[in-house]
Motif scaffolding. Sequence first.
Motif, mmCIF file in Angstrom:
data_model
loop_
_atom_site.group_PDB
_atom_site.id
_atom_site.type_symbol
_atom_site.label_atom_id
_atom_site.label_comp_id
_atom_site.label_asym_id
_atom_site.label_seq_id
_atom_site.Cartn_x
_atom_site.Cartn_y
_atom_site.Cartn_z
ATOM 1 N N TYR A 1 4.194 42.484 20.820
ATOM 2 C CA TYR A 1 3.964 44.324 21.300
ATOM 3 C C TYR A 1 4.770 44.643 20.542
ATOM 4 N N ARG B 1 1.779 45.621 28.441
ATOM 5 C CA ARG B 1 2.470 46.724 28.558
ATOM 6 C C ARG B 1 2.177 47.901 27.525
ATOM 7 N N ASP C 1 8.019 49.354 26.083
ATOM 8 C CA ASP C 1 7.571 47.937 26.140
ATOM 9 C C ASP C 1 7.903 47.438 27.609
ATOM 10 N N ASN C 2 8.756 48.237 28.447
ATOM 11 C CA ASN C 2 8.893 47.841 29.897
ATOM 12 C C ASN C 2 7.968 48.565 30.650
ATOM 13 N N ASP D 1 9.876 43.809 34.257
ATOM 14 C CA ASP D 1 11.071 43.507 33.507
ATOM 15 C C ASP D 1 12.560 43.857 34.347
#
Length: 499
Positions: free
Chosen positions: A90, A192, A266-267, A276
């Motif tokens: 990702y 994500r 991305d979290n 995360d």
Amino acid sequence: MTTTAATAASAPPSDTPSGLAWREGFAALGPAFHTELVPTPLPDPHWIAGSPDAAAVIGMAPGWLGSDAAVQVLSGNALLRGMRPLASVYSGHQFGVWAGQLGDGRAILLGETGNGHEVQLKGAGRTPYSRMGDGRAVLRSSVREFLCSEAMHALGIPTTRALALTGSPAPIAREEIETAAVVTRVAPSFVRFGHFEHFAARDQVAELRALADYVIDRYYPECRSAGEASGGNAYAALLRAVGERTAALLAQWQAVGFCHGVMNTDNMSILGLTIDYGPFQFLDAFVPGHICNHSDSQGRYAFNRQPQVAYWNLFCLGQALMPLIEDTELAQAALEPYRSLFPAEYMGRMRDKLGLAAAAEGDAQLVDDLLALLAAGAVDYTIFWHRLSQAVAAQDFSPVRDLFPDRAGWDAWAARYTERLAREDRPQAAARMQRTNPRFVLRNHLGELAIRAAKDGDFGPLHALQAVLARPFDEHPDHAEWAGFPPDWASSIEISCSS
Ligand code: AMP
Ligand code: MG
């Protein structure tokens, strides 16, 4: 159990069946989405903690968790037959800036259980996406992720789960030398926002579509019959649905006083889960602009900025989905509901915390004025709400009043609240509050106590904390001190990004 390259030389795993079945899941998407690889073994892994509740969710045989076989498998030293481990790719925006390719740099997906849960090891060694990292996680951050995942679940907040925590004496270099640990995480999906951004940024529209179809078919099937609001466009409907879940999640974070700390795209979970756990923090004193991430010098992810940041992140997701939505107005219309949904959801949560069953005019002002008072007095957030619940049950506000330096301000607010509460069924209001306002949250200093003991090989405090946080609304008289004010040293704990 198979003997793969990942099988450790130590402790032969027992043959107790795990009871788990495995199916293809994310692996079926193909090599554009991931790299198949085995975890890197850790020397002398040992058991630290497990969540029988999470084990039951994935259909694990009772008793397997904690077995020698489980220690090996959940430390990345052996695989179960049917597992198909992989690291996914990702990209994402980090601190507001496009960061390019990231990916599972230290997480390895072992597979998907027969009942639809992905099982992932965090800290299982290097992957093609590790960049400069070592693919490992240290004990300290793993204890925090393990405890908080299960604590959030017990609070009723959507989250990835933590099935297990194992450790190893393997030295891991951070600011100082620490030891390795692995958290086994469980979620229906670890996809994500950044997975979508990855393919959009590379103009890989076929892959983008395959990913969106995969997510819709499995997790958002209702988007296929997208209504008028989404112009019959399943991808716009997906964006709208993710926005709805994200609004609900953010309302819960803000209501309970949870600061995530690294809300990079991305979290952000496509399922609206908390994901995360890094430098997260439950607020001690109510400081609206609190920054829990020591690396966040600008305060981008300050507590009171989270709802706005979530919208920014949704906008990135919307942009990534544009090649599929193909209509700017539809995409904008899909993003729009978040703006009204978040405040509505948040007010709903705050009403629950105040014991108010139905909405009434003036409630928003009542909440705003209360938050201003809490902020002005830097009042402890969790203690305030718990005391308020008890005060409503006992019809005595004095223990709450004691928390406010501005007594007159409190008295004026309490008078308005008492008037508002008179329109409610009082026992029901008290019961609602006691279900909503936890007595125990994973404050930084509590995590620290568990970490310090664990570093010395004593997992007793970790287990006790896990048990208390599994029932955060109960009294737990044996651990009353964990419901108290944080000690002075709590404010000196510094937690930053990846560790
Ligand atoms: P995080 O800030 O934990 O969300 O991590 C951001 C990115 O860095 C993700 O792609 C992680 O997989 C990667 N990463 C973080 N720590 C490590 C590590 N120790 N080794 C390899 N990759 C890492
Ligand atoms: Mg991350």
